[in-house]
Design an enzyme around this catalytic site. Structure first.
Site, mmCIF file in Angstrom:
data_model
loop_
_atom_site.group_PDB
_atom_site.id
_atom_site.type_symbol
_atom_site.label_atom_id
_atom_site.label_comp_id
_atom_site.label_asym_id
_atom_site.label_seq_id
_atom_site.Cartn_x
_atom_site.Cartn_y
_atom_site.Cartn_z
ATOM 1 N NE ARG A 1 56.921 41.786 -35.805
ATOM 2 C CZ ARG A 1 57.989 42.436 -36.218
ATOM 3 N NH1 ARG A 1 58.919 42.804 -35.343
ATOM 4 N NH2 ARG A 1 58.160 42.733 -37.495
ATOM 5 C CG HIS B 1 49.688 42.307 -35.099
ATOM 6 N ND1 HIS B 1 50.907 41.999 -34.531
ATOM 7 C CD2 HIS B 1 49.950 42.525 -36.407
ATOM 8 C CE1 HIS B 1 51.839 41.996 -35.459
ATOM 9 N NE2 HIS B 1 51.286 42.324 -36.601
ATOM 10 N NE ARG C 1 53.873 45.042 -35.731
ATOM 11 C CZ ARG C 1 55.156 45.418 -35.827
ATOM 12 N NH1 ARG C 1 55.718 46.123 -34.863
ATOM 13 N NH2 ARG C 1 55.867 45.108 -36.891
ATOM 14 C CG HIS D 1 57.304 46.290 -41.334
ATOM 15 N ND1 HIS D 1 56.274 47.168 -41.619
ATOM 16 C CD2 HIS D 1 56.778 45.372 -40.475
ATOM 17 C CE1 HIS D 1 55.184 46.786 -40.972
ATOM 18 N NE2 HIS D 1 55.474 45.714 -40.280
ATOM 19 C CE1 TYR E 1 49.597 48.531 -39.884
ATOM 20 C CE2 TYR E 1 51.751 48.259 -40.866
ATOM 21 C CZ TYR E 1 50.758 47.814 -40.025
ATOM 22 O OH TYR E 1 50.924 46.651 -39.332
#
Length: 299
Positions: free
Chosen positions: A149, A245, A248, A271, A280
């Site tokens: 992040r 992001h 990421r 997470h 994803y």
């Protein structure tokens, strides 16, 4: 029984028992304050022992009528549920009126990603012969190579880089630490930046351990990273809405499309829930078409 005397206890509960970060606590308290505002708007006193499920549903309808998006409503409901859960835990209430309160269904938007060609185009636009250019190159390599992040990148410290094992320690959401592998390319560039570029800065007191510094010797801001990536996207003629992001997202997507274990990617991204990582697992349509063409007997 009014609500105000219990907000301090709720604050302490979130901070001490749930170990939430200050901004998360502020958001939860703000959600409860919205409930207070609703009661003020309808001219009623908010009495905890009199609140029913229908009252909370009416509150959510009020939010919706004010134009609150589904994501905002879901977050407020989460805060309200946490508050009433706290009251139940402290035996202040006998029944939880929020237990059956449902959040609106949220659509799961697939995040924008960059392919490796686009990422290389952005990197090729950087003049790494200049100190700021080398810093920019390292930033892109780490965001994409480690899936950080933007806040984790700007708070990265030299003391949390472990070149022998090729890991970095990052501080994620809720002040949770995790170890993330760093590839040899990114690590080599990082060491060049620290040892050959960063050493020439006049570093301000208190910023000695931050990896990424601005010209003034202070830790790099989040907005500076956003601006950098926007400018690189323009220079590379990439017509996507690029942010930290995005890199990421690309990191996670490319790993999973390449066959990486979902749990491993969850760990690297930091997470709390595997459900967040599952977004994803999408594959682009062209890839799916290729699979059908190659492997389906009727193609």
């Amino acid at each position: 029984m009014s609500i105000q005397p219990y907000l301090k206890g709720f604050n302490d509960y979130l901070r001490l028992e749930r170990s939430l970060a200050a901004n998360s606590i502020e958001a939860y308290l703000g959600d409860v304050q919205k409930l207070c505002q609703y009661y003020e708007s309808i001219g009623r006193d908010l009495l905890l022992k009199e609140i029913q499920l229908d009252d909370l549903r009416a509150f959510i309808t009020w939010l919706n009528d004010l134009g609150a998006q589904a994501t905002t409503q879901a977050r407020v409901i989460s805060g309200i549920k946490a508050f009433f859960g706290y009251l139940m835990q402290e035996e202040i209430l006998d029944e939880d009126p929020a237990v059956l309160l449902e959040a609106p269904k949220l659509s799961r938007k697939l995040p924008d990603t960059l392919n490796i060609h686009e990422i290389n185009k952005m990197i090729d636009c950087i003049d790494a012969s200049k100190p700021e250019g080398m810093r920019s190159k390292v930033i892109v390599e780490i965001l994409y190579g480690c899936g950080l992040r933007v806040s984790e990148l700007t708070s990265l410290r030299i003391s949390n880089i472990f070149p022998q094992t090729e890991f970095i320690k990052v501080l994620g959401k809720g002040d949770k630490e995790r170890l993330v592998p760093i590839g040899s390319t990114a690590l080599k560039l990082l060491e060049i930046y620290i040892n050959e570029c960063r050493v020439h800065l006049n570093i301000k007191k208190g910023n000695e351990d931050f990896v990424f510094l601005n010209r003034s010797g202070s830790s790099l801001s989040r907005i500076s990273v956003f601006k950098l990536l926007k400018s690189l996207a323009v220079a590379a003629n990439i017509r996507k809405n690029i942010s930290p992001h995005t890199l990421r997202h690309s990191f996670a997507t490319h790993l999973i499309e390449g066959g990486a274990d979902l749990r491993a990617v969850q760990e690297m991204l930091g997470h709390a829930s595997i459900t967040t990582t599952e977004i994803y697992t999408h594959l682009d349509r062209d890839y799916l078409k290729t699979v059908i063409t190659q492997f389906h007997p009727r193609s």
